[in-house]
Structures are given as C-alpha cells and as structure tokens.
Design an enzyme around this catalytic site. Sequence first.
Site, mmCIF file in Angstrom:
data_model
loop_
_atom_site.group_PDB
_atom_site.id
_atom_site.type_symbol
_atom_site.label_atom_id
_atom_site.label_comp_id
_atom_site.label_asym_id
_atom_site.label_seq_id
_atom_site.Cartn_x
_atom_site.Cartn_y
_atom_site.Cartn_z
ATOM 1 N N HIS A 54 0.835 -1.208 0.000
ATOM 2 C CA HIS A 54 0.000 0.000 0.000
ATOM 3 C C HIS A 54 0.864 1.251 0.000
ATOM 4 C CE1 HIS A 54 0.727 -0.657 4.286
ATOM 5 N NE2 HIS A 54 0.226 0.539 4.586
ATOM 6 N N HIS A 56 1.415 3.866 1.974
ATOM 7 C CA HIS A 56 2.057 4.534 3.111
ATOM 8 C C HIS A 56 3.583 4.523 2.961
ATOM 9 C CE1 HIS A 56 -1.754 3.951 5.787
ATOM 10 N NE2 HIS A 56 -1.817 5.039 5.044
ATOM 11 N N ASP A 58 6.056 4.155 4.901
ATOM 12 C CA ASP A 58 6.883 3.118 5.540
ATOM 13 C C ASP A 58 6.795 1.780 4.802
ATOM 14 O OD1 ASP A 58 4.183 3.221 6.581
ATOM 15 O OD2 ASP A 58 4.768 1.897 8.222
ATOM 16 N N HIS A 59 6.053 1.739 3.710
ATOM 17 C CA HIS A 59 5.990 0.545 2.855
ATOM 18 C C HIS A 59 6.488 0.859 1.438
ATOM 19 C CE1 HIS A 59 3.675 -1.798 5.842
ATOM 20 N NE2 HIS A 59 3.397 -0.571 6.248
ATOM 21 N N HIS A 112 -7.616 -0.419 5.199
ATOM 22 C CA HIS A 112 -6.485 0.348 5.758
ATOM 23 C C HIS A 112 -6.123 1.442 4.750
ATOM 24 C CE1 HIS A 112 -2.882 1.093 8.153
ATOM 25 N NE2 HIS A 112 -2.175 1.055 7.042
ATOM 26 N N ASP A 135 -0.515 -4.046 5.858
ATOM 27 C CA ASP A 135 -1.184 -3.531 7.063
ATOM 28 C C ASP A 135 -2.675 -3.869 7.068
ATOM 29 O OD1 ASP A 135 1.248 -2.473 7.734
ATOM 30 O OD2 ASP A 135 0.631 -0.373 7.670
ATOM 31 N N HIS A 174 4.165 -5.344 9.989
ATOM 32 C CA HIS A 174 4.740 -4.801 11.233
ATOM 33 C C HIS A 174 4.840 -5.871 12.312
ATOM 34 C CE1 HIS A 174 4.471 -0.401 10.345
ATOM 35 N NE2 HIS A 174 3.443 -0.768 9.591
HETATM 36 C C1 GBP Z 1 1.777 0.660 18.282
HETATM 37 O O1 GBP Z 1 0.778 0.136 18.732
HETATM 38 O O2 GBP Z 1 2.882 0.087 18.279
HETATM 39 N N1 GBP Z 1 2.938 2.511 17.254
HETATM 40 C C2 GBP Z 1 1.660 2.049 17.680
HETATM 41 C C3 GBP Z 1 0.616 1.990 16.564
HETATM 42 C C4 GBP Z 1 0.140 0.908 10.939
HETATM 43 S S1 GBP Z 1 1.492 2.005 10.502
HETATM 44 C C5 GBP Z 1 1.049 2.624 15.281
HETATM 45 C C6 GBP Z 1 -0.040 2.508 14.209
HETATM 46 O O3 GBP Z 1 -1.053 3.222 14.234
HETATM 47 N N2 GBP Z 1 0.168 1.618 13.257
HETATM 48 C C7 GBP Z 1 -0.703 1.466 12.111
HETATM 49 C C8 GBP Z 1 -1.847 0.485 12.385
HETATM 50 O O4 GBP Z 1 -2.673 0.286 11.515
HETATM 51 N N3 GBP Z 1 -1.860 -0.147 13.554
HETATM 52 C C9 GBP Z 1 -2.858 -1.113 13.906
HETATM 53 C C10 GBP Z 1 -3.210 -1.077 15.382
HETATM 54 O O5 GBP Z 1 -2.660 -0.211 16.101
HETATM 55 O O6 GBP Z 1 -4.044 -1.883 15.788
HETATM 56 N N4 GBP Z 1 1.484 4.332 9.092
HETATM 57 O O7 GBP Z 1 2.805 4.270 9.326
HETATM 58 C C11 GBP Z 1 0.636 3.321 9.683
HETATM 59 O O8 GBP Z 1 -0.204 2.725 8.683
HETATM 60 C C12 GBP Z 1 0.971 5.418 8.331
HETATM 61 C C13 GBP Z 1 1.792 6.000 7.353
HETATM 62 C C14 GBP Z 1 -0.328 5.858 8.508
HETATM 63 C C15 GBP Z 1 1.267 7.043 6.597
HETATM 64 C C16 GBP Z 1 -0.826 6.893 7.747
HETATM 65 C C17 GBP Z 1 -0.031 7.449 6.792
HETATM 66 BR BR1 GBP Z 1 -0.738 8.832 5.712
HETATM 67 ZN ZN ZN Z 2 -0.039 1.501 6.652
#
Ligand code: GBP
Ligand code: ZN
Length: 258
Positions: A54, A56, A58-59, A112, A135, A174
């Site tokens: 996707h 984002h 970080d991917h 997501h 994700d 993750h």
């Molecule tokens: C933790 O629990 O470790 N750090 C926290 C949660 C995916 S990354 C961090 C968080 O919210 N992670 C996201 C997620 O979906 N988590 C599931 C959950 O907590 O149950 N991301 O980096 C996230 O997708 C991102 C990058 C988001 C760009 C939005 C944009 Br725009």
């Molecule tokens: Zn994501």
Amino acid sequence: MKILHIPCLEDNYAYLILDERSGEAAVVDPVEPEKVLQVAKEVGADVKLVLTTHHHWDHAGGNDKIRQMVPGIKVFGGSIDNVRGCTNKLENGDRLSLGGGVEILALHTPCHTKGHISYFVSSKDEEPPAVFTGDTLFIAGCGKFFEGTADQMYQSLCITLGSLPKPTRVYCGHEYTVKNLQFAATVEPENVKIKEKLSWASNQRRAKLPTIPSTIGEEHDINPFMRADLPEIQAKVGCSSPAETMKEIRRLKDTWRG
Ligand code: GBP
Ligand code: ZN
C-alpha cells in the site's frame, strides 16, 4: 521458495521471496532498499519485482530508490492506491510469475488504504503457500481503518484472506504481535490459544526474533478481528453482525491503553 525477513525502520518488515532454482527474487515493501539488496546479494538473488502492499511511506517509501539501484526492476502496486514509483498497476485477481517456480496472486484487501493489495504466493515445491498482508492482517490484529469501512475490513479479513488454505503462512508488515495478543486477551480472556501464543511471542521478542509468520488457520483461532463472524465473539462485544462487531473491536483497540 525461500522467504527471508528484513527488519526495517522501527517495527516494519520487508521480505525477500526467492525462487531457488532460477535465483530470481521479489521483494515486498523494500522501504530500506540498501538493507534489502544487501540480503539479496548475500543469497545470490537477482531481484526482478517489487510487490508493494500500500501507499504509506513506511511501505512504498523505498520504491524510487530501488528503481535507481536496480535498473529494469518492475514495481507493482494496487491500481487505485497511488503507490510511489509504481510501474505496473494491479487489479484484484492479477497473476504474476517469478523465475518459473513461483506464482503470485494479487488480492485486493481494502480498508487500511483503499487500494491495498495482499500477495498470495505459492511454489511448485511441496510446501505451504504464503500470503503477504501488509497492514491489512497483522498477527492477531489488523490495520487501522484509514480509508475504508468496517464492512470492507470484514470482507478483506474474513472473506478474502479467511478463505485461503489454513496452512498458508502469514507475513505481515509490522511486528505488533505482542501488543495485539495482549489486546486479544482482553476480548477473550478464556481463549487458551491466545495465552499460549502471547507467551511464545514474548519469548521470541526477548530473544530479538520475529513472531512472523503465523498461519491463516492460527489467525482463525487467535485474531479477534478475523473472528468477528463468530456469534460468540459478537456476543462478547454486544453486537449481532460481523461488520458491527468489526467496528466495535476496532473502536475498543483504538481506545485501549495496554
Ligand atoms: C503501536 O501500537 O505500536 N505505534 C503504535 C501503533 C500501521 S502504521 C502505530 C499505528 O497506528 N500503526 C498502524 C496500524 O494500523 N496499527 C494497527 C493497530 O494499532 O491496531 N502508518 O505508518 C501506519 O499505517 C501510516 C503512514 C499511517 C502514513 C498513515 C499514513 Br498517511
Ligand atoms: Zn499503513
């Protein structure tokens, strides 16, 4: 086929999928291309494809750089996800092949992000298939609903991914397993499989080892989101439909302070 984990950033994983006979490889979400290409070099892999789950950063954030570093590499991503550096857009059901021994099926798993793709990968050898879920599906959890609805996440998790063969190995984006299982135990305190997996996952992390992969069969037993279609889970959170239950479990996790 060989699958290698490549930890990136804080808690992301990129993966290298190697067709051993041809030496050809695909990489999933290579956000740090130097690390990924170093691993490829060590195993003598010729990286042909990038599979982006996707948009984002970080991917998909390493896609431009890996294209500069590996001329001719193809970068795949969901047709409606606006993936950085994408050269080949994918629709649900598209198939790719890698090195002659590995088949890749694109599964649209939105919510997501709206164009999120999971990659179902199988080889000609006698080994279970694998699915790279980005994700959408985490071990014992799922991604936040940034660009979709609870009904879409229900479809993506319980129908699309939930229908894959039970032995399918699950490789997610993750390392969230320990936290996810701690939360899962609050939804189902008497679920023994959740407790056992939590103590195993905690040991793995203490030893700095990954908790990935699990299997689709295991997710059916331990993942509260994947279990939203079960009447006993619906009753636990006071809901009566899968989508409503999905929404409520997401709300509970978003407000949970473990
Ligand atoms: C933790 O629990 O470790 N750090 C926290 C949660 C995916 S990354 C961090 C968080 O919210 N992670 C996201 C997620 O979906 N988590 C599931 C959950 O907590 O149950 N991301 O980096 C996230 O997708 C991102 C990058 C988001 C760009 C939005 C944009 Br725009
Ligand atoms: Zn994501």
